[in-house]
Design a protein around this motif. Structure first.
Motif, PDB file in Angstrom:
ATOM      1  N   LYS A 124       0.891  -1.146   0.000  1.00 47.94           N
ATOM      2  CA  LYS A 124       0.000   0.000   0.000  1.00 47.94           C
ATOM      3  C   LYS A 124       0.925   1.189   0.000  1.00 47.94           C
ATOM      4  CE  LYS A 124      -3.542   2.429   0.419  1.00 47.94           C
ATOM      5  NZ  LYS A 124      -4.188   2.544  -0.885  1.00 47.94           N
ATOM      6  N   TRP A 125       0.865   2.030  -1.004  1.00 48.07           N
ATOM      7  CA  TRP A 125       1.775   3.173  -1.013  1.00 48.07           C
ATOM      8  C   TRP A 125       1.028   4.381  -0.530  1.00 48.07           C
ATOM      9  CZ3 TRP A 125       2.649   4.861  -6.720  1.00 48.07           C
ATOM     10  CH2 TRP A 125       1.806   4.160  -7.544  1.00 48.07           C
ATOM     11  N   TYR A 126       1.614   4.976   0.488  1.00 44.72           N
ATOM     12  CA  TYR A 126       1.003   6.158   1.060  1.00 44.72           C
ATOM     13  C   TYR A 126       1.642   7.353   0.371  1.00 44.72           C
ATOM     14  CZ  TYR A 126      -1.743   8.595   4.367  1.00 44.72           C
ATOM     15  OH  TYR A 126      -2.717   9.370   4.906  1.00 44.72           O
ATOM     16  N   PRO A 157       1.662 -10.362   9.612  1.00 47.49           N
ATOM     17  CA  PRO A 157       2.815  -9.498   9.780  1.00 47.49           C
ATOM     18  C   PRO A 157       2.806  -8.359   8.764  1.00 47.49           C
ATOM     19  CG  PRO A 157       3.448 -11.495   8.651  1.00 47.49           C
ATOM     20  CD  PRO A 157       2.003 -11.629   8.968  1.00 47.49           C
ATOM     21  N   LYS A 158       3.200  -7.172   9.227  1.00 48.67           N
ATOM     22  CA  LYS A 158       3.162  -6.004   8.352  1.00 48.67           C
ATOM     23  C   LYS A 158       4.475  -5.242   8.463  1.00 48.67           C
ATOM     24  CE  LYS A 158       0.467  -3.926  12.033  1.00 48.67           C
ATOM     25  NZ  LYS A 158      -0.854  -3.439  12.404  1.00 48.67           N
ATOM     26  N   TYR A 159       4.829  -4.579   7.398  1.00 45.96           N
ATOM     27  CA  TYR A 159       6.143  -3.936   7.334  1.00 45.96           C
ATOM     28  C   TYR A 159       5.975  -2.508   6.851  1.00 45.96           C
ATOM     29  CZ  TYR A 159       6.809  -8.931   7.013  1.00 45.96           C
ATOM     30  OH  TYR A 159       6.707 -10.272   7.223  1.00 45.96           O
ATOM     31  N   ILE A 160       6.955  -1.670   7.203  1.00 50.69           N
ATOM     32  CA  ILE A 160       6.941  -0.294   6.723  1.00 50.69           C
ATOM     33  C   ILE A 160       8.276   0.030   6.083  1.00 50.69           C
ATOM     34  CG2 ILE A 160       6.993   2.109   7.461  1.00 50.69           C
ATOM     35  CD1 ILE A 160       4.666   1.724   9.029  1.00 50.69           C
ATOM     36  N   VAL A 161       8.237   0.568   4.886  1.00 49.60           N
ATOM     37  CA  VAL A 161       9.452   1.060   4.228  1.00 49.60           C
ATOM     38  C   VAL A 161       9.302   2.556   4.083  1.00 49.60           C
ATOM     39  CG1 VAL A 161      10.823   1.011   2.140  1.00 49.60           C
ATOM     40  CG2 VAL A 161       9.834  -1.088   2.997  1.00 49.60           C
ATOM     41  N   ALA A 162      10.282   3.306   4.575  1.00 48.43           N
ATOM     42  CA  ALA A 162      10.204   4.761   4.528  1.00 48.43           C
ATOM     43  C   ALA A 162      11.193   5.281   3.499  1.00 48.43           C
ATOM     44  CB  ALA A 162      10.521   5.350   5.897  1.00 48.43           C
ATOM     45  N   PHE A 163      10.718   6.217   2.674  1.00 46.93           N
ATOM     46  CA  PHE A 163      11.497   6.717   1.551  1.00 46.93           C
ATOM     47  C   PHE A 163      12.125   8.060   1.898  1.00 46.93           C
ATOM     48  CE2 PHE A 163       9.927   4.614  -2.524  1.00 46.93           C
ATOM     49  CZ  PHE A 163       9.574   3.466  -1.874  1.00 46.93           C
ATOM     50  N   ALA A 219      -2.948  -5.220   2.445  1.00 42.62           N
ATOM     51  CA  ALA A 219      -1.535  -5.007   2.149  1.00 42.62           C
ATOM     52  C   ALA A 219      -0.624  -5.606   3.211  1.00 42.62           C
ATOM     53  CB  ALA A 219      -1.274  -3.515   2.027  1.00 42.62           C
ATOM     54  N   ASP A 220       0.622  -5.890   2.810  1.00 38.22           N
ATOM     55  CA  ASP A 220       1.649  -6.384   3.734  1.00 38.22           C
ATOM     56  C   ASP A 220       2.640  -5.303   4.093  1.00 38.22           C
ATOM     57  OD1 ASP A 220       0.812  -9.103   3.516  1.00 38.22           O
ATOM     58  OD2 ASP A 220       1.640  -9.041   1.510  1.00 38.22           O
ATOM     59  N   VAL A 221       2.935  -4.454   3.139  1.00 36.99           N
ATOM     60  CA  VAL A 221       3.953  -3.437   3.373  1.00 36.99           C
ATOM     61  C   VAL A 221       3.362  -2.080   3.026  1.00 36.99           C
ATOM     62  CG1 VAL A 221       4.969  -3.756   1.078  1.00 36.99           C
ATOM     63  CG2 VAL A 221       6.315  -2.727   2.852  1.00 36.99           C
ATOM     64  N   MET A 222       3.661  -1.096   3.890  1.00 33.19           N
ATOM     65  CA  MET A 222       3.214   0.255   3.593  1.00 33.19           C
ATOM     66  C   MET A 222       4.442   1.084   3.244  1.00 33.19           C
ATOM     67  SD  MET A 222       0.473   2.680   5.269  1.00 33.19           S
ATOM     68  CE  MET A 222       0.958   2.837   6.935  1.00 33.19           C
ATOM     69  N   LEU A 223       4.347   1.789   2.140  1.00 31.76           N
ATOM     70  CA  LEU A 223       5.455   2.635   1.716  1.00 31.76           C
ATOM     71  C   LEU A 223       5.122   4.071   2.077  1.00 31.76           C
ATOM     72  CD1 LEU A 223       5.927   1.182  -1.877  1.00 31.76           C
ATOM     73  CD2 LEU A 223       6.878   0.345   0.239  1.00 31.76           C
ATOM     74  N   ILE A 224       5.952   4.674   2.925  1.00 31.98           N
ATOM     75  CA  ILE A 224       5.768   6.081   3.265  1.00 31.98           C
ATOM     76  C   ILE A 224       6.709   6.851   2.351  1.00 31.98           C
ATOM     77  CG2 ILE A 224       5.802   7.794   5.094  1.00 31.98           C
ATOM     78  CD1 ILE A 224       3.922   5.637   5.774  1.00 31.98           C
ATOM     79  N   THR A 225       6.148   7.514   1.354  1.00 39.31           N
ATOM     80  CA  THR A 225       7.008   8.042   0.292  1.00 39.31           C
ATOM     81  C   THR A 225       7.311   9.512   0.503  1.00 39.31           C
ATOM     82  OG1 THR A 225       5.065   8.514  -1.003  1.00 39.31           O
ATOM     83  CG2 THR A 225       6.113   6.425  -1.369  1.00 39.31           C
ATOM     84  N   GLY A 226       8.013   9.829   1.596  1.00 33.27           N
ATOM     85  CA  GLY A 226       8.463  11.205   1.747  1.00 33.27           C
ATOM     86  C   GLY A 226       7.957  11.833   3.035  1.00 33.27           C
ATOM     87  N   TYR A 227       7.939  13.182   3.048  1.00 33.06           N
ATOM     88  CA  TYR A 227       7.609  13.901   4.274  1.00 33.06           C
ATOM     89  C   TYR A 227       6.176  13.634   4.696  1.00 33.06           C
ATOM     90  CZ  TYR A 227       4.986  17.171   1.435  1.00 33.06           C
ATOM     91  OH  TYR A 227       4.072  17.705   0.598  1.00 33.06           O
ATOM     92  N   LEU A 228       5.936  13.765   6.001  1.00 37.48           N
ATOM     93  CA  LEU A 228       4.581  13.599   6.526  1.00 37.48           C
ATOM     94  C   LEU A 228       4.243  14.839   7.321  1.00 37.48           C
ATOM     95  CD1 LEU A 228       4.452   9.993   7.933  1.00 37.48           C
ATOM     96  CD2 LEU A 228       3.128  10.895   6.050  1.00 37.48           C
TER      97      LEU A 228
END
Lengths: 306, 183
Positions: B27-29, B89-95, B62-71
């Motif tokens: 899931k891309w945020y 299980p869930k994961y977060i990848v921060a860009f 979703a399994d992984v959430m992508l935080i694509t930049g500033y929040l």
């Protein structure tokens, strides 16, 4: 009815799941090649399903859980009545009516479960799915009733057997070309392929009925979707494309039919739901009625090749 | 973020992690600039479906959430909502550097500076913004981390829920969202 019938039913169920999931994985690769990508592994669909079954899951209430089980049960019950290349788990029970009624249990279970989640996207998706079902079912049913009238039987395996022995000229899709076109178009609607996939529409209504499913529920829905695809493609294959004289021929024809549908659907845009209904009632319904009139009053296609 | 190096999973969890590693739905945020790096990563040039990854429509799937930049603090509330909706299980990848230390927005009153004070980040991708090559490299790293059982952010979040909640409340005052969709 003996124990062996149930064992055969279980074998059909397992084989249908493994076969259809493999074909789906293969078709994901075909889709990728159309889009100039390399594509996933051929067994990716198995990994996706088992991963989803492995995850945790939450409930949105009793209806939500029960609907999933009811849908899966109804679809599994339908699969064991599907004749595959003359092999039937329960002989003489492969009636078109049995299959279409049992299939409705699965559809309604899914609708109930999705509505039970309380998410508005799910309700919109379900209403679109049922509207879509109404759209493709009427032309398809007219053509199937025409077949039943022409051959004096409602048994899927008998209709399939009657088409064999004459090569491609024996297929109902060739003998009754308008009916074949209707069935082929209706297959797109049944499978929810583009252009009739407005009830899934991930970017518009967040995958519609599936919106609140996660983890194990989603895994069950994936299994259900594979089995449902097997039923629908098998039904059209048996009724209009001659079934198969052996399991191997059946599997090859099945793979070709499903891949063809997938390839065509990949280059299609998406109809809105009202456009889809209008299309089905404008073109395939007219074809179906003409085909019915031709068969009833002129008798063409019933024994024309003899 | 504490990485547990000793591997005390049982066989069942190892099999489950094999499936999780090879089939990642994301899931891309996309509130930050990194969202624009994802279309080339998904389509024919880099093709993340080779790794078994694909986009999904909702956080539940979703399994992984992508935080694509500033929040901004306002979107952080939505991120917390979405993260808590995901299934284990869930994961977060921060860009990008914005999620690591604030990046160019380090002194902005409206954005948060360090993402892993609020939600557990499994993997950071450095850069401003990371190019698709870096993104693909990070996904390969994420897959190997899941295979080894090191992507335990979701478990860390459960065990240290009070600490995360306190940080969230310190920055946001309240996590509850008041708008027409959440009441």
């Amino acid at each position: 009815m003996t124990v062996m019938n149930f064992v055969y039913g279980f074998i059909i169920l397992l084989a249908a799941f493994i076969f259809q999931t493999t074909i789906t994985g293969f078709n994901r690769k075909v889709t990728a090649r159309i889009q100039k990508r390399y594509g996933p592994r051929w067994y990716q669909q198995f990994l996706d399903i088992f991963k989803a079954l492995r995850k945790s899951s939450i409930t949105h209430g009793w209806i939500f859980d029960f609907g999933v089980i009811m849908a899966l049960g109804g679809i599994m019950a339908t699969v064991i009545f599907i004749p595959v290349a003359g092999f039937e788990a329960f002989p003489n029970m492969d009636n078109v009516y049995i299959i279409s009624y049992l299939l409705a249990i699965g559809m309604l279970g899914m609708a109930m479960s999705a509505a039970g989640s309380g998410n508005p996207w799910a309700s919109i998706g379900v209403s679109r799915a049922l509207t879509n079902m109404l759209a493709y079912d009427i032309p398809l049913m007219i053509v199937i009733f025409t077949l039943i009238f022409a051959f004096d039987t409602a048994s899927v395996s008998e209709i399939a057997a009657m088409q064999q022995g004459m090569g491609i000229l024996g297929w109902n899709a060739i003998r009754m070309p308008l009916g074949g076109i209707v069935a082929f178009i209706a297959l797109f609607g049944m499978l929810g392929k583009k252009p009739f996939d407005s009830f899934i529409a991930p970017a518009e209504i967040a995958s519609g009925p599936m919106v609140e499913y996660g983890g194990k529920h989603l895994g069950f829905m994936f299994i259900l979707h594979e089995l449902m695809t097997f039923i629908e493609v098998s039904l059209i294959l048996n009724l209009f494309f001659g079934g198969g004289s052996s399991i191997l021929v059946y599997a090859i024809k099945y793979a070709i039919l499903y891949t063809l549908v997938n390839i065509i659907s990949q280059v299609m845009p998406r109809y809105k739901i009202d456009q889809a209904v209008k299309f089905f009632y404008r073109v395939p319904l007219v074809f179906a009625i003409i085909q019915g009139l031709v068969v009833i009053f002129l008798g063409w296609g019933v024994s024309v090749w003899f | 973020m504490v990485l547990e190096n000793q591997d005390n999973r049982n066989l069942w969890e190892k099999i489950g992690d094999y499936f999780s590693a090879n089939s990642i739905w994301m899931k891309w945020y996309c509130t930050g600039c990194g969202a624009i790096e994802l279309p080339p990563t998904m389509t024919s040039r880099f093709d993340m479906e080779r790794l078994g990854m694909g986009p999904m429509a909702t956080p539940r799937q979703a399994d992984v959430m992508l935080i694509t930049g500033y929040l901004s603090t306002k979107t952080l509330r939505r991120v917390i909502y979405s993260y808590e909706q995901m299934q284990d299980p869930k994961y977060i990848v921060a860009f990008g550097s914005c999620t690591i230390n604030g990046g160019v927005y380090y002194d902005s009153y409206a954005t948060i500076n360090q993402l892993d004070k609020y939600i557990p980040v499994d993997l950071y991708i450095a850069g401003c913004m990371p190019r698709p090559e870096a993104v693909m490299n990070a996904f390969a790293d994420l897959i190997s981390m899941i295979k080894k059982g090191q992507a335990n952010g979701w478990r860390h979040y459960q065990e240290n829920y009070e600490w995360y909640k306190k940080n969230q409340l310190d920055s946001l005052e309240e996590v509850i969202i008041h708008d027409e969709f959440h009441e």
